[in-house]
Design a protein around this motif. Sequence first.
Motif, PDB file in Angstrom:
ATOM      1  N   UNK A  36       0.766  -1.233   0.000  1.00  0.00           N
ATOM      2  CA  UNK A  36       0.000   0.000   0.000  1.00  0.00           C
ATOM      3  C   UNK A  36       0.796   1.283   0.000  1.00  0.00           C
ATOM      4  N   UNK A  37       2.103   1.198  -0.139  1.00  0.00           N
ATOM      5  CA  UNK A  37       2.889   2.424  -0.195  1.00  0.00           C
ATOM      6  C   UNK A  37       2.504   3.224  -1.429  1.00  0.00           C
ATOM      7  N   UNK A  38       2.321   4.520  -1.285  1.00  0.00           N
ATOM      8  CA  UNK A  38       2.010   5.343  -2.455  1.00  0.00           C
ATOM      9  C   UNK A  38       3.178   5.344  -3.442  1.00  0.00           C
ATOM     10  N   UNK A  39       2.855   5.357  -4.725  1.00  0.00           N
ATOM     11  CA  UNK A  39       3.877   5.312  -5.768  1.00  0.00           C
ATOM     12  C   UNK A  39       4.864   6.462  -5.628  1.00  0.00           C
ATOM     13  N   UNK A  40       4.382   7.642  -5.282  1.00  0.00           N
ATOM     14  CA  UNK A  40       5.273   8.787  -5.126  1.00  0.00           C
ATOM     15  C   UNK A  40       6.302   8.575  -4.038  1.00  0.00           C
ATOM     16  N   UNK A  41       5.925   7.892  -2.960  1.00  0.00           N
ATOM     17  CA  UNK A  41       6.867   7.616  -1.875  1.00  0.00           C
ATOM     18  C   UNK A  41       7.910   6.595  -2.321  1.00  0.00           C
ATOM     19  N   UNK A  42       7.490   5.618  -3.118  1.00  0.00           N
ATOM     20  CA  UNK A  42       8.441   4.636  -3.657  1.00  0.00           C
ATOM     21  C   UNK A  42       9.453   5.339  -4.553  1.00  0.00           C
ATOM     22  N   UNK A  43       8.965   6.193  -5.430  1.00  0.00           N
ATOM     23  CA  UNK A  43       9.845   6.929  -6.346  1.00  0.00           C
ATOM     24  C   UNK A  43      10.794   7.822  -5.554  1.00  0.00           C
TER      25      UNK A  43
END
Length: 60
Positions: A36-43
């Motif tokens: 569930x990590x937001x994509x922006x946080x992964x990037x």
Amino acid sequence: MTRLHHALSAGKEINKALTDLDGAIAKAIDAAKASGLPQGLIVAELHGHAHAQTHNMVKA
């Protein structure tokens, strides 16, 4: 992931290490998305690590 290592003339060991790294990063990204990590946080996390590694290479 962009696979630039196919364009480079590198030994089998280097190609295997890059393939393994690529696979590990892809698995980690998939796990982060599944949790569930937001994509922006992964990037942002990946960008931060890339920046830190670039800094270490430049200062060496």
